[in-house]
Design an enzyme around this catalytic site. Structure first.
Site, PDB file in Angstrom:
ATOM      1  CB  SER A 190      -0.907   0.014   1.226  1.00  0.00           C
ATOM      2  OG  SER A 190      -1.646  -1.172   1.292  1.00  0.00           O
TER       3      SER A 190
HETATM    4  C1  LIG Z   1      -3.462  -3.689  -0.402  1.00  0.00           C
HETATM    5  S1  LIG Z   1      -2.979  -5.311   0.016  1.00  0.00           S
HETATM    6  C2  LIG Z   1      -2.371  -5.156   1.655  1.00  0.00           C
HETATM    7  C3  LIG Z   1      -1.106  -4.406   1.771  1.00  0.00           C
HETATM    8  C4  LIG Z   1      -0.264  -4.752   2.914  1.00  0.00           C
HETATM    9  N1  LIG Z   1      -0.881  -4.726   4.207  1.00  0.00           N
HETATM   10  C5  LIG Z   1       1.034  -3.984   2.954  1.00  0.00           C
HETATM   11  O1  LIG Z   1       1.859  -4.384   3.715  1.00  0.00           O
HETATM   12  O2  LIG Z   1       1.223  -3.018   2.215  1.00  0.00           O
HETATM   13  C6  LIG Z   1      -4.525  -6.101   0.327  1.00  0.00           C
HETATM   14  C7  LIG Z   1      -4.394  -7.543   0.728  1.00  0.00           C
HETATM   15  O3  LIG Z   1      -5.624  -7.951   1.311  1.00  0.00           O
HETATM   16  C8  LIG Z   1      -5.791  -9.302   1.004  1.00  0.00           C
HETATM   17  N2  LIG Z   1      -7.201  -9.649   1.187  1.00  0.00           N
HETATM   18  C9  LIG Z   1      -8.250  -9.389   0.370  1.00  0.00           C
HETATM   19  N3  LIG Z   1      -9.382  -9.886   0.882  1.00  0.00           N
HETATM   20  C10 LIG Z   1      -9.052 -10.451   2.073  1.00  0.00           C
HETATM   21  C11 LIG Z   1      -9.789 -11.135   3.065  1.00  0.00           C
HETATM   22  N4  LIG Z   1     -11.106 -11.323   2.942  1.00  0.00           N
HETATM   23  N5  LIG Z   1      -9.130 -11.584   4.151  1.00  0.00           N
HETATM   24  C12 LIG Z   1      -7.791 -11.398   4.298  1.00  0.00           C
HETATM   25  N6  LIG Z   1      -7.032 -10.785   3.365  1.00  0.00           N
HETATM   26  C13 LIG Z   1      -7.655 -10.303   2.265  1.00  0.00           C
HETATM   27  C14 LIG Z   1      -5.303  -9.438  -0.423  1.00  0.00           C
HETATM   28  O4  LIG Z   1      -4.984 -10.782  -0.720  1.00  0.00           O
HETATM   29  C15 LIG Z   1      -4.113  -8.498  -0.418  1.00  0.00           C
HETATM   30  O5  LIG Z   1      -2.928  -9.176  -0.173  1.00  0.00           O
END
Ligand SMILES: C[S@@+](CC[C@H](N)C(=O)[O-])C[C@H]1O[C@@H](n2cnc3c(N)ncnc32)[C@H](O)[C@@H]1O
Length: 372
Positions: free
Chosen positions: A89
């Site tokens: 992010s």
């Molecule tokens: C924008 S990324 C997160 C960025 C991260 N926290 C960082 O270190 O920058 C969003 C993440 O949320 C995960 N995700 C989406 N839906 C989810 C769910 N229902 N439960 C857990 N993780 C989920 C995706 O697989 C993705 O890896």
């Protein structure tokens, strides 16, 4: 100095200075975490949006380190339709979110939902100690890669695979919870698993909300001053929501009821989009250019309800709509109240999540129930 001679440490430090200057980072603890965690350990290859469009970087590419420390989100995984399913992010957004965390105690763990590449889990581990961090992603391959990245950077939080909508019951209660994927409503499990006095910081629609847990797991709080478009929650590793553009053809030509309306704001502008995302978490919005004229489309795929708004030049618009729900009538009061209040920013809005899970949005003395 040439760019190739600029070290990762120096670039990182410059990024931290910028985040501090712009008000995203303000505490010495989080400043130290951003200064210490090497983002390049978490993003070996990624795609980034630049003035030249989307550009893909690998570790050996010139400009790789500069791109790592540009204040951008870095897409690290796509599905077969070309929709991004994971990213690191944008640091500004992460900084605002972690600064808003207010754990209930110095001992309870902190839950990080949406591990992605693991950069945020590393920041949390630096700040609270790895033993106090639990991080969960729905995608096992991402969790496995994050494990490697975290180990290489010297952190060892507890990792878990599963749907973040369930929280992570194995290690509850938590002192605080941060979720970095977009959710439409705050799941009950989050309130149940965060200790009283702790908080939830999450991407709710296009807003970032900080909610403190009170008696009977009632959660109250306010939106942060910035907006962010996080990738939406997936229910499994191979499930990606259909993007709005998939409905453009249907929306451009659909025929239904027609009437003239007052248009309080363009639905695709910053704050109207935020309010739309709160009113309508399961409605897809898109802007279409048809014969040189912008039209706004809303569609609720589950009920096949839709609305198409064609603005006139005098602040009115033609509304065409169909299906069992009148999406525009549902959304318009929030936009009208926003305009009547002089167009306030997101941080003027507050949210209550009641013990039964119902959500209420507040602006000053006004309250709107948000449909479940
Ligand atoms: C924008 S990324 C997160 C960025 C991260 N926290 C960082 O270190 O920058 C969003 C993440 O949320 C995960 N995700 C989406 N839906 C989810 C769910 N229902 N439960 C857990 N993780 C989920 C995706 O697989 C993705 O890896």
């Amino acid at each position: 100095m040439t760019t190739t001679a600029t070290s990762a440490e120096e670039l990182r430090h410059r990024m931290v200075e910028q985040l501090a200057r712009e008000g995203a980072l303000h505490s010495s603890e989080w400043r130290a975490a951003f200064d210490a965690v090497p983002r390049e350990r978490f993003v070996h290859g990624f795609t980034r949006r630049t003035e030249r469009g989307l550009v893909t970087y690998d570790q050996d590419d010139p400009g790789y380190l500069e791109a790592v420390y540009a204040d951008d989100s870095l897409n690290t995984q796509y599905d077969e339709h070309g929709t991004a399913t994971s990213s690191s992010s944008q640091p500004t957004v992460m900084a605002h979110m972690v600064e808003a965390l207010a754990p209930a105690s110095d001992t309870l763990p902190v839950l990080d939902l949406g591990t992605g590449p693991g950069y945020n889990a590393a920041l949390l581990s630096h700040r609270y100690g790895s033993a106090r961090v639990v991080s969960r992603d729905v995608d096992p391959a991402l969790v496995s890669a994050a494990d490697d990245h975290l180990a290489a950077a010297g952190y060892a939080p507890t990792l878990s695979v599963g749907d973040g909508a369930e929280g992570c019951p194995d290690h509850a209660p938590y002192g605080a919870l941060i979720a970095t994927y977009g959710t439409g409503r705050i799941p009950d499990a989050w309130r149940a698993q965060v200790a009283r006095g702790g908080n939830i910081v999450a991407a709710l629609g296009y807003g970032l909300i900080s909610l403190t847990i009170g008696e009977h797991a009632r959660a109250t709080g306010h939106f942060l001053p910035i907006l962010a478009a996080f990738m939406k929650a997936r229910t499994g590793p191979d499930v990606a929501p259909t993007p709005a553009r998939g409905y453009a053809g249907t929306l451009a030509t659909a025929e239904g009821h027609t009437r003239e309306i007052e248009l309080p704001a363009k639905p695709d502008e910053r704050m109207p989009s935020f309010l739309g995302s709160l009113a309508h978490p399961d409605v897809l919005d898109l802007s279409m250019l048809i014969e040189g004229q912008t039209r706004y489309g809303l569609i609720h795929p589950n009920t096949r309800s839709w609305a198409r708004i064609t603005p006139n030049t005098d602040g009115t618009a033609r509304l065409d709509h169909g299906g069992p729900r009148n999406l525009w009538t549902e959304r318009a009061p929030l936009l009208e109240a926003w305009r009547a209040a002089g167009g306030p920013n997101a941080d003027a809005y507050r949210l209550t999540v009641h013990p039964d899970g119902t959500h209420e949005l507040h602006l000053g003395e006004q309250t709107w129930p948000l449909p479940s």
